[in-house]
Write an enzyme that holds these catalytic residues in place. Structure first.
Site: not given
Length: 432
Positions: A210, A262
């Site tokens: 991420n 996220c």
């Protein structure tokens, strides 16, 4: 989908976004799944056949597998006969910036006496090293026979069901080979390779993935700003850069910044993890700073055009952090609304799915059922979320209905020449 491997009894702790997708997809693979949550309203809703989140295909999958999928508040019902327990609870940032693992530890401690369990699988995003602590806790509780696995999720909202069933990879960070084989077998029928590694490496994969995706977004937004100052077109630049097979076009889309559940949380968690070890991630810190500035640059562009935002009427077109979801977590629209209100503007909003909390800044804004109603009488509008409905708007009528037809396209969704031909003062990200 037909069952490929052996049917297993699976307990899923947490009926949030990840827990529901995980539970439904495992049931789709033919396993018996019990999903537990401590929120009575959520369980009542799920038992009635409704789901508390919007995710394409998820509701149909849950309905299709109702004979294999149970929702409960009861711990004993959850663990009765369960061979594998999935931990899918949230891990929000704590005041110190570290992940709050209180819900994780609550689940782990509740497993004491679960004699039928063979494995505990961590789906929640946790700091590197959490698995070692969980292992020690299980051992201290007399559960040495239970294997431990870090199995991070890589599902994107709007495509989560397909991402689970057709992933780029299934990461299995296991404490032993037998447990790794068990979890690999659990995923038989999933169209994606299983990558086995140690627990700590698997924990790092999620955060690193991420962070790298966030880096690509912040990088192209930096290039977009430079394009504006030099007269280059970031869309053309990104198109050509993305054709390089070493780089790829994914996430080279300039815009108003990333949000969601996220990227913000995981980027901050990785930065905090590094800080706790005495190391400063300079690149990641810059990535986060660029993303924070990107939202404020949108406000500055409107101020430059209108002179002042005090008394101005501004429409936010799209509120969710991306299209195809109702998720408002860390959405750029929240920062935009708050900043506009602080500047003295009146804020009007449209979004087809969003359900903003009854808190500030949303209680000081007005909601409208169509984009046309939102921009009626406005001095400016901002495209915040690239909902496809915005391409179908009668923009000629919208321009005539606005007090001042100023449009900042924060997602480069619309055609600059076409919008200017309709009378708009059209602003975008990184395009001349």
């Amino acid at each position: 989908m037909t069952m490929v491997g052996k049917e297993r009894h699976v307990a899923v702790f947490g009926a949030g976004y990840i827990g529901l997708v995980t539970g439904a997809c495992l049931a789709e693979l033919g396993h018996q799944v019990v999903v537990r949550d401590i929120n009575p309203e959520k369980i009542t809703l799920l038992r009635s056949g409704d789901i508390p989140i919007y995710e394409p295909g998820l509701g149909d999958m849950i309905a299709r597998n109702k004979e294999r999928l149970t929702f409960t508040l009861d711990l004993q019902e959850t663990l009765d006969g369960a061979e594998i327990a999935y931990v899918c609870v949230d891990t929000p940032p704590s005041p110190s910036g570290d992940a709050d693992l209180s819900r994780v530890w609550s689940v782990v401690k509740s497993l004491e006496g679960a004699s039928s369990l063979r494995a505990v699988v961590m789906k929640s995003t946790v700091p590197v090293g959490t698995g070692t602590r969980v292992r020690a806790t299980l051992d201290a509780a007399g559960l040495e026979h239970i294997g431990y696995v870090s199995n991070p999720e890589f599902t994107a909202e709007g495509t989560a069901v397909d991402d689970f069933l057709h992933p780029d990879r299934i990461v299995v960070g296991a404490s032993d080979e037998e447990t790794a084989r068990l979890i690999a077998e659990l995923h038989q029928g999933v169209d994606g390779p299983v990558v086995v590694m140690d627990v700590r490496s698997a924990e790092m994969v999620k955060l690193a993935s991420n962070a790298l995706l966030a880096t690509k977004i912040s990088f192209i937004n930096e290039i977009a700003t430079l394009c504006e100052k030099t007269g280059a077109d970031v869309e053309e630049v990104a198109r050509a850069v993305g054709m390089d097979h070493r780089l790829g076009a994914h996430f080279l889309r300039p815009g108003i910044g990333w949000g969601g559940s996220c990227f913000p949380k995981d980027s901050e968690a990785l930065r905090q993890l590094a800080s706790n070890t005495g190391y400063h991630l300079q690149l990641l810190s810059a990535v986060i700073e660029v993303n924070n500035l990107q939202k404020r640059r949108a406000i500055q562009k409107l101020k430059d055009e209108l002179g002042t935002l005090a008394g101005a009427r501004v429409a936010l077109l799209g509120l969710t952090f991306k299209p195809g979801t109702d998720d408002m977590r860390e959405a750029p629209s929240t920062v935009l609304a708050a900043r506009l209100l602080a500047e003295g503007a009146e804020v009007r909003c449209w979004d087809p799915m969003a359900r903003p909390a009854e808190t500030e800044p949303w209680t000081s804004t007005s909601r409208h059922t169509t984009p046309e109603l939102a921009v009626d009488g406005a001095d400016a509008a901002i495209v915040v979320t690239e909902w496809p409905q915005l391409k179908e708007v009668d923009w000629a009528r919208a321009a005539s209905a606005m007090r001042r037809p100023v449009l900042f396209d924060g997602r480069n969704l619309l055609d600059p020449a076409g919008m200017r031909a309709l009378g708009f003062t059209y602003l975008s990200v990184g395009r001349p």
